[in-house]
Design a protein around this motif. Structure first.
Motif, PDB file in Angstrom:
ATOM      1  N   GLN A  30       0.891  -1.292   0.055  1.00 20.90           N
ATOM      2  CA  GLN A  30      -0.022  -0.110  -0.004  1.00 20.90           C
ATOM      3  C   GLN A  30       0.816   1.296   0.003  1.00 20.90           C
ATOM      4  OE1 GLN A  30      -3.623   0.436   0.147  1.00 20.90           O
ATOM      5  NE2 GLN A  30      -3.240  -1.611  -0.984  1.00 20.90           N
ATOM      6  N   TYR A  31       2.011   1.266   0.578  1.00 23.84           N
ATOM      7  CA  TYR A  31       3.046   2.285   0.928  1.00 23.84           C
ATOM      8  C   TYR A  31       3.571   2.631  -0.465  1.00 23.84           C
ATOM      9  CZ  TYR A  31       5.958   6.017   2.762  1.00 23.84           C
ATOM     10  OH  TYR A  31       6.555   7.154   3.084  1.00 23.84           O
ATOM     11  N   ALA A  32       3.986   1.500  -1.215  1.00 24.29           N
ATOM     12  CA  ALA A  32       4.449   1.465  -2.355  1.00 24.29           C
ATOM     13  C   ALA A  32       3.640   1.981  -3.625  1.00 24.29           C
ATOM     14  CB  ALA A  32       4.980   0.181  -2.604  1.00 24.29           C
ATOM     15  N   ALA A  33       2.352   1.992  -3.273  1.00 29.32           N
ATOM     16  CA  ALA A  33       1.514   2.331  -4.224  1.00 29.32           C
ATOM     17  C   ALA A  33       1.068   3.626  -4.165  1.00 29.32           C
ATOM     18  CB  ALA A  33       0.244   1.480  -4.233  1.00 29.32           C
ATOM     19  N   GLY A  34       1.524   4.207  -3.026  1.00 26.11           N
ATOM     20  CA  GLY A  34       1.440   5.884  -3.044  1.00 26.11           C
ATOM     21  C   GLY A  34       0.652   6.199  -1.735  1.00 26.11           C
ATOM     22  N   HIS A  35       0.073   5.431  -0.852  1.00 27.27           N
ATOM     23  CA  HIS A  35      -0.895   5.578   0.161  1.00 27.27           C
ATOM     24  C   HIS A  35      -0.022   6.063   1.477  1.00 27.27           C
ATOM     25  CE1 HIS A  35      -4.341   3.794  -1.788  1.00 27.27           C
ATOM     26  NE2 HIS A  35      -3.875   2.837  -2.049  1.00 27.27           N
ATOM     27  N   ASP A  91      10.182   0.848   8.501  1.00 27.95           N
ATOM     28  CA  ASP A  91      11.538   1.155   8.795  1.00 27.95           C
ATOM     29  C   ASP A  91      12.249  -0.071   9.386  1.00 27.95           C
ATOM     30  OD1 ASP A  91      11.002   3.669   7.549  1.00 27.95           O
ATOM     31  OD2 ASP A  91      10.578   4.593   9.613  1.00 27.95           O
ATOM     32  N   ASN A  92      11.733  -0.951   9.442  1.00 24.54           N
ATOM     33  CA  ASN A  92      12.508  -2.340   9.967  1.00 24.54           C
ATOM     34  C   ASN A  92      13.070  -3.080   9.015  1.00 24.54           C
ATOM     35  OD1 ASN A  92      13.466  -4.344  11.649  1.00 24.54           O
ATOM     36  ND2 ASN A  92      11.394  -4.163  12.934  1.00 24.54           N
ATOM     37  N   PRO A  93      14.380  -3.327   8.820  1.00 25.35           N
ATOM     38  CA  PRO A  93      14.996  -4.067   8.054  1.00 25.35           C
ATOM     39  C   PRO A  93      14.821  -5.523   8.422  1.00 25.35           C
ATOM     40  CG  PRO A  93      16.574  -3.034   9.273  1.00 25.35           C
ATOM     41  CD  PRO A  93      15.243  -2.365   9.695  1.00 25.35           C
ATOM     42  N   MET A  94      14.192  -5.711   9.266  1.00 29.01           N
ATOM     43  CA  MET A  94      14.165  -7.318   9.628  1.00 29.01           C
ATOM     44  C   MET A  94      13.325  -7.887   8.472  1.00 29.01           C
ATOM     45  SD  MET A  94      13.242  -8.827  13.360  1.00 29.01           S
ATOM     46  CE  MET A  94      13.297 -10.957  13.307  1.00 29.01           C
ATOM     47  N   PHE A  95      12.233  -7.325   8.123  1.00 29.54           N
ATOM     48  CA  PHE A  95      11.247  -7.604   7.307  1.00 29.54           C
ATOM     49  C   PHE A  95      12.014  -8.137   5.943  1.00 29.54           C
ATOM     50  CE2 PHE A  95       8.678  -5.092   9.962  1.00 29.54           C
ATOM     51  CZ  PHE A  95       7.766  -6.198  10.471  1.00 29.54           C
ATOM     52  N   VAL A 149       9.212  -9.429   2.900  1.00 26.45           N
ATOM     53  CA  VAL A 149       9.099  -8.723   1.717  1.00 26.45           C
ATOM     54  C   VAL A 149      10.348  -8.835   0.761  1.00 26.45           C
ATOM     55  CG1 VAL A 149       7.450  -7.155   2.955  1.00 26.45           C
ATOM     56  CG2 VAL A 149       9.814  -6.810   2.681  1.00 26.45           C
ATOM     57  N   SER A 150      10.082  -8.958  -0.520  1.00 23.60           N
ATOM     58  CA  SER A 150      11.449  -8.800  -1.523  1.00 23.60           C
ATOM     59  C   SER A 150      12.094  -7.749  -1.213  1.00 23.60           C
ATOM     60  CB  SER A 150      10.726  -8.944  -2.821  1.00 23.60           C
ATOM     61  OG  SER A 150      10.108  -7.617  -3.205  1.00 23.60           O
ATOM     62  N   ASP A 151      13.486  -7.802  -1.770  1.00 26.54           N
ATOM     63  CA  ASP A 151      14.237  -6.390  -1.744  1.00 26.54           C
ATOM     64  C   ASP A 151      13.814  -5.541  -2.835  1.00 26.54           C
ATOM     65  OD1 ASP A 151      16.189  -7.997  -0.085  1.00 26.54           O
ATOM     66  OD2 ASP A 151      17.533  -8.893  -1.861  1.00 26.54           O
ATOM     67  N   GLU A 152      13.446  -5.802  -4.019  1.00 28.43           N
ATOM     68  CA  GLU A 152      12.810  -4.728  -4.727  1.00 28.43           C
ATOM     69  C   GLU A 152      11.686  -3.810  -4.038  1.00 28.43           C
ATOM     70  OE1 GLU A 152      14.626  -7.965  -6.728  1.00 28.43           O
ATOM     71  OE2 GLU A 152      12.745  -8.023  -5.404  1.00 28.43           O
ATOM     72  N   LEU A 153      10.860  -4.472  -3.472  1.00 27.81           N
ATOM     73  CA  LEU A 153       9.761  -3.968  -2.752  1.00 27.81           C
ATOM     74  C   LEU A 153      10.314  -3.038  -1.679  1.00 27.81           C
ATOM     75  CD1 LEU A 153       6.644  -3.155  -2.263  1.00 27.81           C
ATOM     76  CD2 LEU A 153       6.458  -5.175  -0.793  1.00 27.81           C
ATOM     77  N   TRP A 154      11.139  -3.455  -0.696  1.00 23.81           N
ATOM     78  CA  TRP A 154      11.893  -2.645   0.498  1.00 23.81           C
ATOM     79  C   TRP A 154      12.608  -1.495  -0.372  1.00 23.81           C
ATOM     80  CZ3 TRP A 154      12.840  -2.103   5.538  1.00 23.81           C
ATOM     81  CH2 TRP A 154      13.793  -1.539   5.878  1.00 23.81           C
ATOM     82  N   GLU A 155      13.180  -1.663  -1.314  1.00 25.35           N
ATOM     83  CA  GLU A 155      14.073  -0.556  -1.904  1.00 25.35           C
ATOM     84  C   GLU A 155      13.063   0.607  -2.506  1.00 25.35           C
ATOM     85  OE1 GLU A 155      16.823  -2.416  -4.657  1.00 25.35           O
ATOM     86  OE2 GLU A 155      17.850  -3.333  -3.203  1.00 25.35           O
ATOM     87  N   LYS A 156      12.278   0.072  -2.907  1.00 26.28           N
ATOM     88  CA  LYS A 156      11.020   1.141  -3.270  1.00 26.28           C
ATOM     89  C   LYS A 156      10.350   2.050  -2.290  1.00 26.28           C
ATOM     90  CE  LYS A 156       6.878   1.504  -6.270  1.00 26.28           C
ATOM     91  NZ  LYS A 156       5.778   0.765  -6.873  1.00 26.28           N
ATOM     92  N   VAL A 157      10.049   1.179  -1.311  1.00 22.58           N
ATOM     93  CA  VAL A 157       9.332   1.725  -0.037  1.00 22.58           C
ATOM     94  C   VAL A 157      10.456   2.651   0.683  1.00 22.58           C
ATOM     95  CG1 VAL A 157       8.621   1.519   2.488  1.00 22.58           C
ATOM     96  CG2 VAL A 157       7.706   0.084   0.527  1.00 22.58           C
ATOM     97  N   GLN A 158      11.816   2.297   0.877  1.00 29.98           N
ATOM     98  CA  GLN A 158      12.918   3.125   1.536  1.00 29.98           C
ATOM     99  C   GLN A 158      13.024   4.465   0.757  1.00 29.98           C
ATOM    100  OE1 GLN A 158      13.487   2.614   4.442  1.00 29.98           O
ATOM    101  NE2 GLN A 158      11.929   0.813   4.264  1.00 29.98           N
ATOM    102  N   LEU A 159      12.781   4.332  -0.686  1.00 27.88           N
ATOM    103  CA  LEU A 159      12.920   5.517  -1.606  1.00 27.88           C
ATOM    104  C   LEU A 159      12.007   6.504  -1.186  1.00 27.88           C
ATOM    105  CD1 LEU A 159      14.484   6.888  -3.705  1.00 27.88           C
ATOM    106  CD2 LEU A 159      13.189   5.617  -5.514  1.00 27.88           C
ATOM    107  N   LEU A 160      10.603   6.146  -1.136  1.00 27.21           N
ATOM    108  CA  LEU A 160       9.611   6.810  -0.918  1.00 27.21           C
ATOM    109  C   LEU A 160       9.663   7.486   0.473  1.00 27.21           C
ATOM    110  CD1 LEU A 160       6.835   4.739  -2.350  1.00 27.21           C
ATOM    111  CD2 LEU A 160       7.615   7.105  -3.315  1.00 27.21           C
ATOM    112  N   ARG A 161       9.915   6.611   1.272  1.00 27.94           N
ATOM    113  CA  ARG A 161      10.383   7.149   2.817  1.00 27.94           C
ATOM    114  C   ARG A 161      11.181   8.280   2.787  1.00 27.94           C
ATOM    115  NH1 ARG A 161       7.971   7.554   6.594  1.00 27.94           N
ATOM    116  NH2 ARG A 161       9.151   6.815   8.249  1.00 27.94           N
TER     117      ARG A 161
END
Length: 548
Positions: free
Chosen positions: A193-198, A230-234, A269-281
């Motif tokens: 949801q966050y990666a989709a812009g919510h 923000d938790n890299p454990m995921f 979660v996948s590396d790609e999804l994590w990186e996308k979310v961190q860029l948005l954060r």
């Protein structure tokens, strides 16, 4: 003829100390009783904190009772088995001993063989306290070192977040972290949801409408969603040592280089999804924060009439037909703003109206003596009414203590007669001791509460003086001082079902009265930051809570 010295015995043991080192309350008390008998001292009282850490004063009801009894001159000396029974931190130890000395009460340690009535005794106390704190800090450092080494090897310390659980092996080192799929679905939803812009609030609101909860079973908030993002454990990593000394420094203790390594646990979660979310954060953190114009006096003090949560600053911006921008400022429910409409509603109240109503309520209490009289009558009746339930509860607790003590005696009889398996008796005795510690701590807390409620009745003059001084300061102080004062004195402000001010609960204590409501520089010659007030007022000697 020498005067008989009255002694107070203090003993303490934490749950960990009893389990790991075999420290015993009974052994401490027995040793100190024999000491008093040997040297002809009268035992004036015994104060025992069971299962309580010595790292702070919090929850140590018997120590608080001891200090109050010292003020009442009930004994001449306090004796402990070892000085670290009184406090683990040197600064706390010296503060406690200073309070005792102000009341002409000496402090003596049995094991270290010193007392504070002599210069050498005080010097020894300071040195031993420093050594004790060094010992404790060394143990803490060794534990931290072990945790850091464990983290560097890719293993997790402590509790696991939503989406995981610890699978226990035969040995502790064989335990592993595995995915809880029904929780992992929620974690993936948050990231997607966050990666989709919510936004954070929209995600929390959607989760709460779906009935999802956090690891602790609570509704999701903005903070809970943010922490998961923000938790890299995921993504399969271990992060450790983000903050040093969390208990004292909280988020101010942030470290520059926390440990971040690949973990032994599976990723959710996948590396790609994590990186996308961190860029948005990162992008969103660089955006300018919304700033409200105006000065909000009552943030956090007004309570939502629907859910009871603190209400926070909010505003709306509208335009009139001619295009003029109109900004309206409100106080709105903090849970609604953080967790969305499934948890509560905005229940907004106009900022100016709420603040004016609060100051008017305080002023009316001064101008109308009947209001103060009713307040005083209510306070004294409430305090009197509390005594009987507390006494009843204390009697119930004492009854449970007596039953547990009787059970202990029976098991000891079985032990001496060798009629039961000794290992089973030892296990049952440990269970009884744990139950007894809980009841004894509860008894100490109730005794302290009763002591406060049985103090002198509150007088009309005292309440009128306190409220009058508060009103005078609110009239004459600039905004920063008014806000500070209100947050010091106002405990809560409640609204009725029509969102109007229902009651203003004021809490006065010796510290606020001494530093903010007593004699201070006059308004004509006031230092920056001081609270203007003229005249002398009666001293407050107890905590006082009133509602107007």
């Amino acid at each position: 003829m020498n005067q008989l010295i009255r002694v107070a015995i203090y003993a303490r043991v934490s749950t960990e100390e009893q389990a790991e080192h075999g420290y015993s309350i009974d052994a401490q008390l027995d040793t100190l009783r024999k000491y008093c008998e040997l040297y002809g001292r009268e035992i004036a009282g015994e104060y025992v904190d069971r299962g309580v850490s010595g790292k702070s004063m919090k929850g140590r009801y018997e120590l608080q009772r001891l200090l109050l009894d010292a003020e009442d001159k009930k004994f001449d000396e306090v004796i402990v088995w070892k000085f670290n029974r009184m406090a683990r931190k040197n600064i706390d130890l010296l503060h406690i001993v200073d309070q005792l000395e102000k009341n002409n009460v000496a402090f003596r340690s049995f094991s270290e063989n010193f007392d504070t009535t002599t210069s050498m005794g005080r010097f020894a106390l300071q040195m031993m306290g420093a050594v004790g704190e060094l010992e404790r800090n060394t143990i803490v450092d060794n534990v931290k070192m072990g945790h850091k080494q464990r983290a560097k090897s890719g293993k997790h310390n402590g509790k696991v977040p939503l989406g995981y659980r610890i699978s226990k092996g035969e040995r502790e080192r064989d335990s592993e972290i595995i995915i809880v799929e029904e929780e992992a679905v929620v974690v993936r939803y948050i990231y997607e949801q966050y990666a989709a812009g919510h936004g954070l609030k929209a995600i929390a609101n959607a989760l709460n409408h779906r009935g999802s909860t956090t690891k602790s079973g609570k509704p999701f908030s903005i903070c809970a969603v943010r922490d998961i993002l923000d938790n890299p454990m995921f993504v399969g990593k271990i992060r450790y040592n983000r903050y040093e000394n969390w208990a004292e420094r909280r988020r101010k203790g942030k470290t520059i280089e926390p440990i971040l390594v690949e973990g032994h646990h599976p990723a959710i979660v996948s590396d790609e999804l994590w990186e996308k979310v961190q860029l948005l954060r990162q992008k969103k953190s660089a955006m300018p924060k919304k700033r409200f114009e105006g000065e909000y006096l009552l943030t956090g003090l007004i309570r939502c009439p629907e859910c009871g949560a603190a209400m926070t600053a909010s505003r709306t911006v509208n335009r009139t037909k001619d295009g003029t921008k109109v900004v309206r400022m409100y106080y709105s429910c903090g849970r609604f703003r953080s967790q969305g409409s499934s948890v509560c509603h905005a229940n907004s109240v106009r900022k100016d109206e709420a603040e004016q109503a609060v100051t008017d309520r305080i002023r009316q209490a001064i101008e109308n003596p009947d209001i103060i009289k009713k307040v005083v009558q209510s306070v004294n009746e409430r305090r009197t009414g509390r005594i009987k339930p507390l006494q009843d509860e204390l009697a119930v607790v004492q009854s449970r203590i007596d039953r547990l003590e009787e059970k202990k005696r029976k098991y000891l009889d079985f032990y001496e007669m060798d009629e039961m398996d000794r290992d089973m008796i030892a296990g049952r005795m440990n269970d009884l001791n744990r139950e007894l510690d809980v009841e004894l701590t509860r008894r100490s807390k109730l005794q302290l509460e009763l002591r406060g409620d049985q103090a002198e009745p509150v007088s009309y003059d005292l309440v009128r003086s306190l409220v009058g001084r508060l009103d005078a300061l609110l009239r004459r102080s600039p905004f920063p001082q008014r806000k500070t004062l209100l947050h010091l004195v106002v405990k809560r402000i409640t609204l009725d079902d029509r969102k109007r001010i229902d009651s203003v609960e004021l809490a006065f204590n010796e510290e606020t009265e001494k530093h903010f409501l007593s004699l201070a520089p006059s308004a004509d010659n006031i230092a920056e930051g001081a609270f203007p007030f003229e005249g002398k007022a009666a001293r407050l000697t107890q905590n006082l809570t009133i509602a107007i």
